[in-house]
Write a protein that holds these residues in place. Structure first.
Motif, PDB file in Angstrom:
ATOM      1  N   PRO A  63      43.102  29.335  -0.367  1.00 60.72           N
ATOM      2  CA  PRO A  63      43.386  28.753  -1.675  1.00 60.72           C
ATOM      3  C   PRO A  63      42.092  28.533  -2.457  1.00 60.72           C
ATOM      4  CG  PRO A  63      43.637  27.112   0.055  1.00 60.72           C
ATOM      5  CD  PRO A  63      43.351  28.409   0.727  1.00 60.72           C
ATOM      6  N   THR A  64      42.198  28.622  -3.770  1.00 61.33           N
ATOM      7  CA  THR A  64      40.994  28.442  -4.585  1.00 61.33           C
ATOM      8  C   THR A  64      40.906  27.015  -5.150  1.00 61.33           C
ATOM      9  OG1 THR A  64      42.271  29.393  -6.370  1.00 61.33           O
ATOM     10  CG2 THR A  64      40.728  30.856  -5.266  1.00 61.33           C
ATOM     11  N   GLU A  65      41.919  26.192  -4.862  1.00 62.16           N
ATOM     12  CA  GLU A  65      41.903  24.807  -5.350  1.00 62.16           C
ATOM     13  C   GLU A  65      40.715  24.060  -4.728  1.00 62.16           C
ATOM     14  OE1 GLU A  65      44.642  26.337  -4.397  1.00 62.16           O
ATOM     15  OE2 GLU A  65      45.626  26.354  -6.340  1.00 62.16           O
ATOM     16  N   ASP A  66      40.186  23.111  -5.495  1.00 65.27           N
ATOM     17  CA  ASP A  66      39.128  22.270  -4.936  1.00 65.27           C
ATOM     18  C   ASP A  66      39.713  21.382  -3.855  1.00 65.27           C
ATOM     19  OD1 ASP A  66      37.158  23.223  -6.582  1.00 65.27           O
ATOM     20  OD2 ASP A  66      37.516  21.709  -8.146  1.00 65.27           O
ATOM     21  N   ILE A  67      38.858  21.029  -2.929  1.00 68.74           N
ATOM     22  CA  ILE A  67      39.248  20.048  -1.922  1.00 68.74           C
ATOM     23  C   ILE A  67      39.503  18.716  -2.663  1.00 68.74           C
ATOM     24  CG2 ILE A  67      36.896  19.312  -1.392  1.00 68.74           C
ATOM     25  CD1 ILE A  67      37.566  19.587   1.515  1.00 68.74           C
ATOM     26  N   HIS A  68      40.507  17.954  -2.233  1.00 66.83           N
ATOM     27  CA  HIS A  68      40.841  16.694  -2.914  1.00 66.83           C
ATOM     28  C   HIS A  68      39.615  15.773  -2.940  1.00 66.83           C
ATOM     29  CE1 HIS A  68      42.822  12.924  -3.825  1.00 66.83           C
ATOM     30  NE2 HIS A  68      43.976  13.565  -4.032  1.00 66.83           N
TER      31      HIS A  68
ATOM     32  N   SER B  19      42.958  23.109   1.401  1.00 68.18           N
ATOM     33  CA  SER B  19      41.801  23.901   0.909  1.00 68.18           C
ATOM     34  C   SER B  19      40.542  23.587   1.701  1.00 68.18           C
ATOM     35  CB  SER B  19      41.536  23.630  -0.579  1.00 68.18           C
ATOM     36  OG  SER B  19      42.695  23.716  -1.338  1.00 68.18           O
ATOM     37  N   MET B  20      40.692  23.406   3.011  1.00 71.84           N
ATOM     38  CA  MET B  20      39.544  23.027   3.844  1.00 71.84           C
ATOM     39  C   MET B  20      39.095  24.193   4.724  1.00 71.84           C
ATOM     40  SD  MET B  20      40.794  19.106   4.725  1.00 71.84           S
ATOM     41  CE  MET B  20      39.801  18.853   6.168  1.00 71.84           C
ATOM     42  N   THR B  21      39.232  25.412   4.198  1.00 69.40           N
ATOM     43  CA  THR B  21      38.978  26.614   5.015  1.00 69.40           C
ATOM     44  C   THR B  21      37.607  26.597   5.706  1.00 69.40           C
ATOM     45  OG1 THR B  21      38.421  27.675   2.931  1.00 69.40           O
ATOM     46  CG2 THR B  21      40.528  28.245   3.885  1.00 69.40           C
ATOM     47  N   GLY B  22      36.569  26.287   4.930  1.00 73.24           N
ATOM     48  CA  GLY B  22      35.214  26.365   5.480  1.00 73.24           C
ATOM     49  C   GLY B  22      34.845  25.196   6.385  1.00 73.24           C
TER      50      GLY B  22
ATOM     51  N   PHE C 232      50.961  31.829   0.241  1.00 67.01           N
ATOM     52  CA  PHE C 232      50.448  32.434  -0.995  1.00 67.01           C
ATOM     53  C   PHE C 232      50.254  33.941  -0.934  1.00 67.01           C
ATOM     54  CE2 PHE C 232      46.671  31.760   1.365  1.00 67.01           C
ATOM     55  CZ  PHE C 232      46.467  30.394   1.574  1.00 67.01           C
ATOM     56  N   TYR C 233      51.231  34.611  -0.337  1.00 68.90           N
ATOM     57  CA  TYR C 233      51.177  36.075  -0.346  1.00 68.90           C
ATOM     58  C   TYR C 233      52.507  36.631  -0.834  1.00 68.90           C
ATOM     59  CZ  TYR C 233      47.560  34.920   3.073  1.00 68.90           C
ATOM     60  OH  TYR C 233      46.481  34.369   3.712  1.00 68.90           O
TER      61      TYR C 233
ATOM     62  N   ILE D  43      49.455  41.096  -1.640  1.00 70.38           N
ATOM     63  CA  ILE D  43      48.838  40.519  -2.834  1.00 70.38           C
ATOM     64  C   ILE D  43      48.733  39.012  -2.617  1.00 70.38           C
ATOM     65  CG2 ILE D  43      49.101  40.174  -5.330  1.00 70.38           C
ATOM     66  CD1 ILE D  43      50.947  42.687  -5.320  1.00 70.38           C
ATOM     67  N   SER D  44      47.539  38.475  -2.732  1.00 72.24           N
ATOM     68  CA  SER D  44      47.373  37.017  -2.615  1.00 72.24           C
ATOM     69  C   SER D  44      47.583  36.385  -3.985  1.00 72.24           C
ATOM     70  CB  SER D  44      45.957  36.675  -2.142  1.00 72.24           C
ATOM     71  OG  SER D  44      45.764  37.116  -0.841  1.00 72.24           O
ATOM     72  N   LEU D  45      48.305  35.280  -3.972  1.00 71.85           N
ATOM     73  CA  LEU D  45      48.633  34.611  -5.239  1.00 71.85           C
ATOM     74  C   LEU D  45      47.601  33.520  -5.531  1.00 71.85           C
ATOM     75  CD1 LEU D  45      52.451  34.339  -4.466  1.00 71.85           C
ATOM     76  CD2 LEU D  45      51.263  36.194  -5.629  1.00 71.85           C
ATOM     77  N   THR D  46      46.364  33.854  -5.237  1.00 72.25           N
ATOM     78  CA  THR D  46      45.303  32.840  -5.313  1.00 72.25           C
ATOM     79  C   THR D  46      44.486  32.939  -6.598  1.00 72.25           C
ATOM     80  OG1 THR D  46      44.069  34.358  -3.918  1.00 72.25           O
ATOM     81  CG2 THR D  46      45.054  32.469  -2.817  1.00 72.25           C
ATOM     82  N   VAL D  47      45.133  33.415  -7.657  1.00 72.10           N
ATOM     83  CA  VAL D  47      44.492  33.383  -8.982  1.00 72.10           C
ATOM     84  C   VAL D  47      45.437  32.636  -9.923  1.00 72.10           C
ATOM     85  CG1 VAL D  47      43.170  35.518  -8.658  1.00 72.10           C
ATOM     86  CG2 VAL D  47      45.478  35.652  -9.598  1.00 72.10           C
TER      87      VAL D  47
END
Ligand SMILES: Cc1ncc(COP(=O)(O)O)c(C=O)c1O
Length: 361
Positions: free
Chosen positions: A27-32, A216-219, A297-298, A337-341
């Motif tokens: 996800p491209t959302e910022d972390i809360h 959104s805590m991928t990293g 999100f795909y 297709i990722s729906l991350t835009v």
């Protein structure tokens, strides 16, 4: 091809091209902000030392409450990917091979190959609008050496789920053959429809969850495994032998994330459900056969072209990155297709993709 596309996107960007990145699985959302704040505070207050290999008790307790189990059944892992890897390894200590339904997330084949095991792939059937389990195919593919099934529902790349009745039938079937399930539930909190964890259907399973996708805590690399105490302890031993522990400040962040879970889930599910609607409508109106996403999100439409070639050309000519279906177990006539835009970019890029596809065919 997933990694090839990823690298090509980076080099095109380095050369100054603007790329619409619908190839990524994050996800491209910022972390809360409260999660971030909590983590920074934890670092400042010195929570940067070794902790238990199984994970902090207070975090395990919170997670245990979510699943209605005891904290002894929970082990915190560096991402759910490691949780999957460690679970499979522990469960196959006495030998055996692995089965997976395709299409599937390519990391599974890397894991199983790394362990020197055989991965038996059973294709799901695509009706044109849904993905279904074929019990005849499943029975044909079973052999005595298969001891474990990887089950990813909601699924990457299809974003669909195995329906309750099918799941029930599946667990009964697997019980008969003493096959244990490792359930990858990385996307379950991003479900658009009501869903049950596999744990509610069978005790012969290990459930693996992630903090990456919903929060959104991928990293930050944190996930967990829910298993019987003996398996959880064995996974903790792997942690101990390798990574020692998950950084304490990241576990603090995870604890805060759980506190905000309902609020974040409400926001994220709404956002991705709208995007799934947009994508599904554009693609079906253009005549693509596709299953409507039920989570995550795909979206995974069928294309009547070689998707490797199509995806590479689409990237070079239109600056749109998607992943060819061949990456997910040989579905070369599909693209993920990722729906991350954002919605505007999604609409515009998908319309361009459709026009390009019509010229390409
Ligand atoms: C199906 C599936 N499981 C697990 C993961 C890994 O997530 P994590 O960041 O928790 O390791 C991913 C990431 O793309 C995924 O798609």
């Amino acid at each position: 091809m997933l990694y090839e596309i990823f690298e090509r996107v980076l080099s095109l960007e380095a050369a100054g091209r603007r790329i619409v990145k619908m190839n990524v699985g994050e996800p491209t959302e910022d972390i809360h902000p409260e999660i971030l704040e909590c983590m920074i505070k934890a670092i400042r207050s010195g929570k940067v030392r070794y902790t238990s290999s199984k994970g902090m008790v207070k975090l395990r307790r919170e997670i245990a409450a979510v699943h209605g189990v005891n904290e002894d059944n929970i082990v915190i892992t560096p991402g759910s990917k490691w949780g999957m890897y460690a679970s499979i390894r522990v469960l196959l200590r006495d030998g055996g091979d692995v089965m997976v339904f395709a299409p599937f997330w390519p990391a599974y084949s890397l894991m199983v190959a790394d362990m020197g095991k055989h991965l038996e792939i059973v294709d799901l059937s695509f009706s044109g609008s849904s993905w279904m389990l074929d019990f005849n195919k499943l029975a044909e593919s079973l052999n005595r050496n298969i001891k474990l099934l990887i089950l990813n529902s909601p699924n990457n790349p299809t974003s669909t789920m195995i329906k309750y009745d099918e799941l029930k039938k599946l667990t009964e079937f697997l019980d008969e053959f003493n096959i244990v399930v490792v359930a990858d539930e990385a996307y379950i909190d991003l479900s658009f429809i009501k869903v049950k964890s596999l744990m509610e259907l069978t005790s012969r399973c290990v459930v693996v969850r992630s903090f990456s996708k919903l929060f959104s805590m991928t990293g930050l690399r944190i996930g967990y495994v829910v298993a019987d105490r003996e398996v959880a302890n064995a996974i903790a031993k792997y942690n101990s032998a390798t990574i020692t522990c998950i950084p304490e400040f990241i576990q603090e962040a995870a604890l805060k994330a759980l506190e905000l879970r309902d609020e974040i889930a409400k926001y994220m599910v709404k956002r991705y459900r709208v995007r799934a609607e947009i994508a599904y409508n554009i693609l079906t109106e253009a005549g693509f056969k596709v299953a409507k996403p039920e989570a995550g999100f795909y979206i995974f439409p069928k294309v009547n072209v070689d998707s490797n070639n199509f995806s590479l050309k689409l990237l070079e000519d239109e600056g749109i990155a998607v992943v060819p279906g061949s990456s997910f177990g040989g579905f070369n006539d599909f693209i993920r297709i990722s729906l991350t835009v954002d919605n505007k970019s999604l609409t515009e890029s998908l319309r361009r993709l459709v026009r390009y596809y019509e010229r390409f065919r």
